[in-house]
Enzyme design. Structure first.
Site, PDB file in Angstrom:
ATOM      1  N   PRO A 119       0.815  -1.219   0.000  1.00 17.07           N
ATOM      2  CA  PRO A 119       0.000   0.000   0.000  1.00 17.07           C
ATOM      3  C   PRO A 119       0.850   1.270   0.000  1.00 17.07           C
ATOM      4  CG  PRO A 119       0.101  -0.874   2.213  1.00 17.07           C
ATOM      5  CD  PRO A 119       0.852  -1.853   1.336  1.00 17.07           C
ATOM      6  N   LYS A 120       1.712   1.401  -1.005  1.00 16.20           N
ATOM      7  CA  LYS A 120       2.685   2.493  -1.014  1.00 16.20           C
ATOM      8  C   LYS A 120       2.044   3.817  -1.456  1.00 16.20           C
ATOM      9  CE  LYS A 120       6.992  -0.067  -1.515  1.00 16.20           C
ATOM     10  NZ  LYS A 120       8.223  -0.265  -2.299  1.00 16.20           N
ATOM     11  N   LYS A 121       2.485   4.898  -0.803  1.00  9.74           N
ATOM     12  CA  LYS A 121       2.098   6.259  -1.155  1.00  9.74           C
ATOM     13  C   LYS A 121       3.343   7.132  -1.112  1.00  9.74           C
ATOM     14  CE  LYS A 121      -1.778   7.902   0.514  1.00  9.74           C
ATOM     15  NZ  LYS A 121      -2.889   8.301   1.437  1.00  9.74           N
TER      16      LYS A 121
END
Length: 243
Positions: free
Chosen positions: A114-116
């Protein structure tokens, strides 16, 4: 000349953003803080059929000195110990933040992480190593450790968090119309070379931010601080459960 899409493994054509695995990360510097949180808070972020394995939270702040494809950048991962289907231990990632668009895309597409985007800094300040994660102008994670005070025993993190080298993520992919494909994908660090490993007194501070909700895992007690420098390889992931 025709454009054959079967020859393309990543877009944009001619300048792909996402690499084919494996890739090697060299001289990766990592500040790790493990702390206790409220078990109910951790459980609320773990998808079934993963089973929460206690009240620990693992926070890594990385500085990638030499990452194939992606260059030099900072990254931070929040991980929760879990048991996977079949009983193997692992860590699940509810939150990751980093300063490389390619690494954001690769993590999401290949592993379901869940990279941001975020600003991540890891630097010595006198006799302290400091890791800071910020977004929207707000410092949301500040981790510190006394600089290289005591050599860490081999496998210190794995002894406290079994399965710490296996990261499992919820990959969500759109399909036809409004249909979605959901699956758990696991990957292991391989060919790990430990150049340095140190331990010592450590702290971690979390600040609320609606885009970076690390505050949902409140800090109760720090139980381990580590400062390490590693080489490692990122291999392809494997699907361990389909919904």
């Amino acid at each position: 000349m025709t454009f054959d899409p079967l020859t393309v493994s990543s877009t944009p054509f001619g300048a792909p953003l996402v690499p084919r695995l494996p890739i090697r990360l060299r001289r990766t510097e990592i500040l790790t803080v493990v702390y206790r949180t409220d078990p109910e808070a951790a459980s609320a972020l773990v998808p079934e059929p993963l089973v929460p394995a206690g009240d620990l939270v693992v926070v890594h702040v990385y500085w990638m000195h030499d990452a194939e494809w992606f260059g030099v950048y900072g990254e931070s991962a929040v991980q929760l110990p879990v048991t996977m289907p079949g009983g193997a231990p692992a860590v699940y990632s509810p939150l990751l933040f980093l300063g490389s668009d390619g690494a954001v895309a690769a993590g999401r597409e290949l592993y379901g992480q869940p990279k941001k985007g975020g600003e991540v800094v890891l630097e010595p300040r006198g006799d302290l190593l400091v890791g800071v994660v910020s977004r929207n102008g707000i410092d949301v994670i500040t981790a510190t450790i006394c600089f290289k005070q005591e050599p860490a025993p081999a496998g210190a993190l794995d002894a406290l968090v079994p399965g710490a080298g296996t990261n499992v993520n919820l990959r969500v992919l759109p399909e036809d119309g409004d249909e979605m494909r959901r699956e758990l994908v696991a990957r292991d660090f391989v060919d790990v070379v430990v150049h340095e490993a140190w331990t010592g007194p450590a702290t971690i501070e979390l600040r609320p931010n609606a885009q970076v909700p690390v505050h949902r895992l409140p800090v109760r007690d720090v139980v381990l601080g580590l400062q390490r420098t590693l080489d490692l390889t990122l291999p392809p992931g494997r699907v361990v459960h389909r919904y």
